[in-house]
Write a protein that holds these residues in place. Structure first.
Motif, PDB file in Angstrom:
ATOM      1  N   GLN A 155       0.824  -1.193   0.000  1.00 42.52           N
ATOM      2  CA  GLN A 155       0.000   0.000   0.000  1.00 42.52           C
ATOM      3  C   GLN A 155       0.870   1.260   0.000  1.00 42.52           C
ATOM      4  O   GLN A 155       0.599   2.217  -0.748  1.00 42.52           O
ATOM      5  N   GLN A 199      -6.063  -9.124   0.533  1.00 41.18           N
ATOM      6  CA  GLN A 199      -5.990  -7.867   1.267  1.00 41.18           C
ATOM      7  C   GLN A 199      -5.872  -6.672   0.332  1.00 41.18           C
ATOM      8  O   GLN A 199      -6.503  -5.623   0.542  1.00 41.18           O
ATOM      9  N   LEU A 231      -8.363  -3.434  -0.124  1.00 43.69           N
ATOM     10  CA  LEU A 231      -7.931  -2.044  -0.067  1.00 43.69           C
ATOM     11  C   LEU A 231      -8.333  -1.291  -1.334  1.00 43.69           C
ATOM     12  O   LEU A 231      -8.712  -0.112  -1.272  1.00 43.69           O
ATOM     13  N   GLN A 265      -8.583   2.770  -1.198  1.00 46.30           N
ATOM     14  CA  GLN A 265      -7.365   3.187  -0.510  1.00 46.30           C
ATOM     15  C   GLN A 265      -6.124   3.043  -1.376  1.00 46.30           C
ATOM     16  O   GLN A 265      -5.088   3.643  -1.069  1.00 46.30           O
TER      17      GLN A 265
END
Length: 272
Positions: A21, A46, A50, A55
């Motif tokens: 990320q 995951q 996100l 995000q």
């Protein structure tokens, strides 16, 4: 080598996702190295979450996979292209033209294919963050024990151990490839950061040799001891044979304190 000790596989995936990320958020044109196998699936889940939560975005991301089976069509269900489509690419906003695997068919010169793959990585500016798993025999990518620590992308014959470990992924009667194109160990070491994830007791001995043993071609992953920015994310089972766990937990607590204070800015610092 930074060791991150986690409670279980889901916890490990969440911790690993933080690093990806940070790369996707902070870099304008991130270059991400990807891995296949069962271990990174939780990480990809995951990342999809996100993305769905807005995000992260893969729109400007270029990816290079570690490896691909030799002489297998991209649309074949056992190809690593199919794996990546199913586990990640189909669920995020990545441009398929920016996703690369070292595809080589029978009749193609694997040395030329390997060189061209290396050139594509270089043209993209090099890999910012390379995701890795580890084989039960210590391999990274398909760099089997005795692989040259200076190796580049090339065709490798898979060991009996690797074939046995991967046989569960093939149905009875299905042909299991015995060779694969893989990034070399030196190619992996060229990545600015490497992020290795290992879970389960089956990986415990390989992890011990990687972290605590000598740097040796007999455990290819041990070369990561020599990488400036190697992050190793482990669940309890994979870390079970490592000594000095109390110290590792104290060190990781301090690392987390630094991250809380300053963020994961080291990735952004390398933006050109």
């Amino acid at each position: 080598m930074q060791i991150v000790l986690c409670d279980d596989a889901d916890h490990a995936a969440r911790e690993a996702a933080k690093w990806v990320q940070a790369l996707l958020v902070q870099k304008k044109r991130p270059v991400l190295g990807l891995a296949t196998g069962t271990t990174p699936i939780c990480l990809y889940q995951q990342l999809i979450r996100l993305y769905q939560q807005k995000q992260i975005s893969f729109a400007s991301c270029t990816t290079f996979n570690l490896d691909e089976y030799f002489d297998i069509a991209p649309e074949h269900p056992q190809s690593y292209r199919s794996f990546m489509q199913h586990q990640l690419f189909n669920h995020v906003d990545i441009d398929r033209q920016n996703t690369h695997l070292p595809v080589c068919f029978d009749g193609q010169n694997p040395r030329r294919v390997g060189l061209e793959y290396e050139q594509r990585i270089a043209a993209a500016g090099g890999i910012d963050l390379q995701i890795l798993g580890i084989g039960s025999n210590g391999h990274i990518g398909f760099n089997e024990p005795t692989s040259s620590l200076a190796s580049r992308t090339r065709l490798k014959t898979l060991t009996a151990q690797t074939l046995s470990d991967n046989s569960r992924l093939f149905v009875p009667g299905e042909i299991q490839p015995t060779m694969a194109m893989t990034m070399g160990i030196a190619t992996i070491m060229d990545a600015r950061y490497v992020l290795l994830i290992a879970t389960g007791k089956a990986k415990a001995e390989a992890v011990r040799q990687m972290v605590c043993g000598p740097v040796s071609a007999y455990c290819p992953a041990s070369i990561l001891q020599m990488h400036e920015h190697a992050i190793v994310v482990l669940d309890k089972d994979a870390a079970s044979l490592i000594a000095e766990q109390q110290y590792l937990r104290v060190a990781e607590k301090e690392n987390q304190r630094m991250i809380e204070m300053y963020g994961l800015q080291f990735i952004a610092d390398r933006e050109v």
